[in-house]
Design a protein around this motif. Structure first.
Motif, PDB file in Angstrom:
ATOM      1  N   ASN A   1       5.405  -8.037   0.953  1.00  0.00           N
ATOM      2  CA  ASN A   1       4.589  -7.691   1.843  1.00  0.00           C
ATOM      3  C   ASN A   1       4.463  -8.732   2.728  1.00  0.00           C
ATOM      4  O   ASN A   1       5.002  -9.840   2.799  1.00  0.00           O
ATOM      5  N   GLU A   2       3.445  -8.520   3.929  1.00  0.00           N
ATOM      6  CA  GLU A   2       3.161  -9.602   4.824  1.00  0.00           C
ATOM      7  C   GLU A   2       2.878 -10.989   4.422  1.00  0.00           C
ATOM      8  O   GLU A   2       3.102 -12.002   4.967  1.00  0.00           O
ATOM      9  N   ALA A   3       2.042 -10.911   3.183  1.00  0.00           N
ATOM     10  CA  ALA A   3       1.603 -12.034   2.765  1.00  0.00           C
ATOM     11  C   ALA A   3       2.576 -12.760   1.552  1.00  0.00           C
ATOM     12  O   ALA A   3       2.509 -14.004   1.240  1.00  0.00           O
ATOM     13  N   GLY A   4       3.899 -12.222   1.757  1.00  0.00           N
ATOM     14  CA  GLY A   4       4.811 -12.810   1.097  1.00  0.00           C
ATOM     15  C   GLY A   4       4.936 -12.473  -0.296  1.00  0.00           C
ATOM     16  O   GLY A   4       5.635 -13.105  -1.348  1.00  0.00           O
ATOM     17  N   LYS A   5       3.928 -11.596  -0.921  1.00  0.00           N
ATOM     18  CA  LYS A   5       3.935 -11.059  -2.172  1.00  0.00           C
ATOM     19  C   LYS A   5       4.784 -10.150  -2.612  1.00  0.00           C
ATOM     20  O   LYS A   5       5.102  -9.136  -1.975  1.00  0.00           O
TER      21      LYS A   5
ATOM     22  N   TYR B   1       2.042  -1.636  -6.753  1.00  0.00           N
ATOM     23  CA  TYR B   1       1.920  -2.754  -7.571  1.00  0.00           C
ATOM     24  C   TYR B   1       2.317  -3.978  -6.760  1.00  0.00           C
ATOM     25  O   TYR B   1       3.081  -4.027  -6.142  1.00  0.00           O
ATOM     26  N   GLU B   2       1.441  -5.081  -6.933  1.00  0.00           N
ATOM     27  CA  GLU B   2       1.790  -6.420  -6.663  1.00  0.00           C
ATOM     28  C   GLU B   2       2.071  -7.262  -7.812  1.00  0.00           C
ATOM     29  O   GLU B   2       1.503  -6.925  -8.759  1.00  0.00           O
ATOM     30  N   TYR B   3       3.254  -7.945  -7.585  1.00  0.00           N
ATOM     31  CA  TYR B   3       3.625  -8.856  -8.760  1.00  0.00           C
ATOM     32  C   TYR B   3       3.288 -10.266  -8.578  1.00  0.00           C
ATOM     33  O   TYR B   3       3.078 -10.689  -7.523  1.00  0.00           O
ATOM     34  N   SER B   4       3.176 -11.203  -9.715  1.00  0.00           N
ATOM     35  CA  SER B   4       3.342 -12.568  -9.509  1.00  0.00           C
ATOM     36  C   SER B   4       4.730 -13.111  -8.958  1.00  0.00           C
ATOM     37  O   SER B   4       5.462 -12.177  -9.135  1.00  0.00           O
TER      38      SER B   4
ATOM     39  N   ALA C   1      -0.589  -6.121 -10.490  1.00  0.00           N
ATOM     40  CA  ALA C   1      -1.799  -5.614 -10.395  1.00  0.00           C
ATOM     41  C   ALA C   1      -1.459  -4.381  -9.751  1.00  0.00           C
ATOM     42  O   ALA C   1      -0.567  -4.534  -8.823  1.00  0.00           O
ATOM     43  N   MET C   2      -2.140  -3.557  -9.784  1.00  0.00           N
ATOM     44  CA  MET C   2      -2.409  -2.226  -8.883  1.00  0.00           C
ATOM     45  C   MET C   2      -3.049  -2.295  -7.875  1.00  0.00           C
ATOM     46  O   MET C   2      -4.292  -2.923  -7.799  1.00  0.00           O
ATOM     47  N   THR C   3      -2.612  -2.085  -6.410  1.00  0.00           N
ATOM     48  CA  THR C   3      -3.167  -2.411  -5.080  1.00  0.00           C
ATOM     49  C   THR C   3      -3.745  -1.069  -4.760  1.00  0.00           C
ATOM     50  O   THR C   3      -4.949  -1.136  -4.152  1.00  0.00           O
ATOM     51  N   TYR C   4      -3.278   0.045  -5.112  1.00  0.00           N
ATOM     52  CA  TYR C   4      -3.937   1.452  -4.624  1.00  0.00           C
ATOM     53  C   TYR C   4      -3.403   2.603  -5.652  1.00  0.00           C
ATOM     54  O   TYR C   4      -2.343   2.375  -6.137  1.00  0.00           O
ATOM     55  N   LEU C   5      -3.881   3.658  -5.760  1.00  0.00           N
ATOM     56  CA  LEU C   5      -3.784   4.773  -6.490  1.00  0.00           C
ATOM     57  C   LEU C   5      -4.036   6.044  -5.576  1.00  0.00           C
ATOM     58  O   LEU C   5      -5.212   5.982  -5.359  1.00  0.00           O
ATOM     59  N   ARG C   6      -3.062   6.835  -5.010  1.00  0.00           N
ATOM     60  CA  ARG C   6      -3.547   7.923  -4.378  1.00  0.00           C
ATOM     61  C   ARG C   6      -3.208   9.274  -4.956  1.00  0.00           C
ATOM     62  O   ARG C   6      -1.804   9.307  -5.135  1.00  0.00           O
TER      63      ARG C   6
ATOM     64  N   ALA D   1       8.338   2.373 -13.882  1.00  0.00           N
ATOM     65  CA  ALA D   1       8.463   1.960 -12.505  1.00  0.00           C
ATOM     66  C   ALA D   1       8.120   0.617 -12.129  1.00  0.00           C
ATOM     67  O   ALA D   1       8.609  -0.074 -11.256  1.00  0.00           O
ATOM     68  N   VAL D   2       6.848   0.076 -12.950  1.00  0.00           N
ATOM     69  CA  VAL D   2       6.464  -1.195 -12.822  1.00  0.00           C
ATOM     70  C   VAL D   2       7.409  -2.468 -13.005  1.00  0.00           C
ATOM     71  O   VAL D   2       7.597  -3.086 -12.251  1.00  0.00           O
ATOM     72  N   TYR D   3       8.229  -1.985 -14.011  1.00  0.00           N
ATOM     73  CA  TYR D   3       9.340  -3.104 -14.447  1.00  0.00           C
ATOM     74  C   TYR D   3      10.479  -2.974 -13.639  1.00  0.00           C
ATOM     75  O   TYR D   3      10.935  -3.832 -13.144  1.00  0.00           O
ATOM     76  N   GLN D   4      11.088  -1.842 -13.249  1.00  0.00           N
ATOM     77  CA  GLN D   4      11.861  -1.810 -12.226  1.00  0.00           C
ATOM     78  C   GLN D   4      11.609  -2.286 -11.100  1.00  0.00           C
ATOM     79  O   GLN D   4      12.504  -2.956 -10.406  1.00  0.00           O
ATOM     80  N   GLY D   5      10.401  -2.070 -10.572  1.00  0.00           N
ATOM     81  CA  GLY D   5      10.044  -2.163  -9.060  1.00  0.00           C
ATOM     82  C   GLY D   5       9.872  -3.651  -9.168  1.00  0.00           C
ATOM     83  O   GLY D   5      10.195  -4.499  -8.072  1.00  0.00           O
ATOM     84  N   ALA D   6       9.576  -4.268 -10.085  1.00  0.00           N
ATOM     85  CA  ALA D   6       9.576  -5.933 -10.335  1.00  0.00           C
ATOM     86  C   ALA D   6      10.869  -6.522 -10.000  1.00  0.00           C
ATOM     87  O   ALA D   6      10.927  -7.426  -9.164  1.00  0.00           O
TER      88      ALA D   6
END
Length: 183
Positions: A46-50, A93-96, A103-108, A140-145
């Motif tokens: 993302n914009e913050a580099g995370k 999801y945002e990852y370390s 951590a989940m950043t949003y749920l919609r 999806a959490v694992y694949q996304g990371a």
């Protein structure tokens, strides 16, 4: 003619919502253990580099869909008509940096036309970290990371199987012939 116009309008709506994500990044993750269909829509930094990932769950299991509709009505006071139009839920999801925690950043929650039914955005101080590995390699959490960090996710291909033909050595001694007496 009227049906054609409605179909064209619906196709346009679906196409415009599909264009919101980079089609090259979209991955079909298939059904989970609850028979809910998952897709990975976007990932990267993302914009913050995370590292982050966005996934979507379609309600292909009526029991879980009804449970979610009940939750939307009871917890958030959403009318039965609006809650009953639930079609999919999107997660971000945002990852370390090492990809070990998320951590989940949003749920919609959305209806079939892509209209937001209800959403929760989690402020950074309210996010709870969890283990990516605990989610499981097909989630999806694992694949996304893995994709967000530029790693290949675990391949879900079947192992190559080799067959070994075992032969019994042929005897050089002829088998005995059994002779029966006729009656």
């Amino acid at each position: 003619m009227k049906k054609l116009v409605v179909c064209a309008l619906l196709l346009g709506i679906f196409a415009s919502s599909a264009m919101a994500w980079d089609a090259a990044k979209q991955k079909t993750l298939g059904p989970d253990s609850n028979k809910m269909t998952w897709y990975l829509l976007d990932y990267g930094k993302n914009e913050a580099g995370k590292p982050y990932a966005v996934s979507r769950k379609y309600y292909t299991n009526p029991t879980i869909k009804n449970d979610t509709i009940e939750l939307l009505m009871s917890k958030f006071g959403i009318s039965p008509e609006v809650a009953g139009s639930l079609y999919f839920t999107e997660y971000c999801y945002e990852y370390s940096e090492d990809g070990q925690q998320y951590a989940m950043t949003y749920l919609r929650h959305y209806d079939m036309l892509g209209n937001l039914i209800h959403g929760t955005d989690y402020a950074e101080e309210d996010r709870t970290l969890a283990s990516v590995a605990a989610a499981g390699s097909k989630h999806a959490v694992y694949q996304g990371a893995n994709l967000a960090l530029g790693r290949n996710p675990v391949a879900t291909t079947k192992k190559a199987t080799t067959t070994t033909k075992t032969t019994t050595p042929k005897s050089t001694v002829p088998a005995k012939r059994v002779v029966r007496k006729g009656k």
